[in-house]
Enzyme design. Structure first.
Site, PDB file in Angstrom:
ATOM      1  N   HIS A 131       7.060  12.056   6.797  1.00 55.30           N
ATOM      2  CA  HIS A 131       6.270  13.142   7.374  1.00 55.30           C
ATOM      3  C   HIS A 131       5.784  12.875   8.790  1.00 55.30           C
ATOM      4  CE1 HIS A 131       7.003  15.414   3.873  1.00 55.30           C
ATOM      5  NE2 HIS A 131       6.648  14.394   3.138  1.00 55.30           N
ATOM      6  N   ARG A 174      17.151  13.888   3.549  1.00 56.71           N
ATOM      7  CA  ARG A 174      17.459  15.034   2.700  1.00 56.71           C
ATOM      8  C   ARG A 174      18.711  15.744   3.183  1.00 56.71           C
ATOM      9  NH1 ARG A 174      14.019  17.850  -0.688  1.00 56.71           N
ATOM     10  NH2 ARG A 174      12.116  16.750  -1.280  1.00 56.71           N
ATOM     11  N   THR A 185       9.709  16.643  -3.738  1.00 59.86           N
ATOM     12  CA  THR A 185      10.411  16.268  -4.960  1.00 59.86           C
ATOM     13  C   THR A 185       9.605  16.712  -6.173  1.00 59.86           C
ATOM     14  OG1 THR A 185      11.373  14.375  -3.848  1.00 59.86           O
ATOM     15  CG2 THR A 185      11.392  14.318  -6.240  1.00 59.86           C
ATOM     16  N   GLU A 211      11.969   3.950 -10.224  1.00 58.41           N
ATOM     17  CA  GLU A 211      10.706   4.327  -9.587  1.00 58.41           C
ATOM     18  C   GLU A 211      10.121   5.459 -10.394  1.00 58.41           C
ATOM     19  OE1 GLU A 211      10.390   4.514  -5.342  1.00 58.41           O
ATOM     20  OE2 GLU A 211       8.790   6.019  -5.440  1.00 58.41           O
ATOM     21  N   ASN A 257       6.404   5.360   3.221  1.00 64.40           N
ATOM     22  CA  ASN A 257       7.389   6.421   3.425  1.00 64.40           C
ATOM     23  C   ASN A 257       7.039   7.158   4.710  1.00 64.40           C
ATOM     24  OD1 ASN A 257       8.566   9.099   3.381  1.00 64.40           O
ATOM     25  ND2 ASN A 257       9.172   8.685   1.265  1.00 64.40           N
TER      26      ASN A 257
END
Ligand code: DXP
Ligand SMILES: NCC(=O)COP(=O)(O)O
Length: 247
Positions: A13, A48, A104, A154, A10
């Site tokens: 960031h 987002r 999240t 997930e 992911n």
């Protein structure tokens, strides 16, 4: 060794660091391409609603340059559905979002919103996107995910990771047991099982040992590690930890 456990990186960031100054670097696409070379099995990016990190342009760039599959994380909104249908990524993962959250916090409340979500995911599946729902290790949510036609769940590992970090060993063990049981149930219901959120070198092994789990999505920790040891090396260590746990 049971089937190879996939690692999805992911890259949210990387965009967080970039957006701290409002410039163009570090570029999340560069991280994704580096991760491809370093052996990642997929790239995850969360667009987002507030665009606090990944931008629409990032998704455009990733779709145009990646050879790895893109797992597009998104809220269940009309805006995000339209973006996903335009890009048709390999996979979409529907995640809950609240603007005030730092990250999240919980899993998607599928059961309470099943009719709307069933209608929401149908066009995504018909467009060829593999549809995943980001859920807590909860039987009601897992059964609802299967019922509405999701192909993947997930499992949210955030609580397990937080309990571990706080030294709450009994709570961590109990959450881990819930994850194990729900992974087995999900597979029995015909769902592919992934896991993610908050995972690091210490918390990955028990998750990697769960035979039904076929993909881990890991971001924040690995991007942080990359600051100190570089992304390829940080990923190589996670690969080693995953393979050692998988046996
Ligand atoms: C669903 C999940 O756990 C992450 O993939 C998500 O992207 C977390 O949100 P942030 O990346 O904004 O922390
Ligand atoms: N869905 C989990 C994910 O993509 C990465 O979560 P994290 O490792 O950034 O907490």
């Amino acid at each position: 060794m049971t089937d190879r456990l996939r690692l999805g990186l992911n890259i949210d960031h990387v965009a967080t660091v970039r957006n701290a100054r409002g410039g163009a670097t570090p570029d999340p696409l560069r991280a994704a391409l580096m991760a491809e070379q370093a052996g990642a099995d997929g790239i995850t990016a969360h667009l987002r609603e507030d665009r606090r990190h990944i931008s629409d342009a990032d998704i455009e760039a990733l779709m145009g340059a990646l050879t790895l599959p893109l797992n597009f994380e998104m809220a269940a909104t009309e805006e995000m559905q339209a973006i996903a249908l335009r890009h048709k990524p390999h996979a979409v993962c529907i995640v809950p979002e609240r603007r005030e959250e730092r990250t999240t916090e919980g899993g998607l409340e599928v059961a309470a919103d099943d009719n709307r979500l069933a209608a929401f995911i149908a066009p995504l599946r018909e467009a060829g996107c593999r549809v995943s729902l980001f859920v807590a290790a909860d039987e009601v949510q897992i059964r609802a995910a299967a019922r509405i036609g999701a192909q993947v769940v997930e499992l949210h590992t955030g609580a397990y990771c937080d309990f571990t970090a706080e030294g709450r060993a009994e709570d961590a063990t109990a959450e881990l047991e819930r994850i194990r049981k729900m992974a087995a149930l999900a597979q029995d219901l015909g769902l592919e099982v992934h896991a993610g959120h908050g995972l690091n070198y210490d918390t990955v092994p028990p998750i990697a040992e769960i035979p039904q789990v076929v993909e881990l999505n890991i971001g924040h920790f690995l991007i942080g590690e990359a600051i100190f040891r570089g992304l390829p090396d940080a990923m190589a260590e996670m690969r080693r930890v995953m393979d050692a746990a998988r046996g």
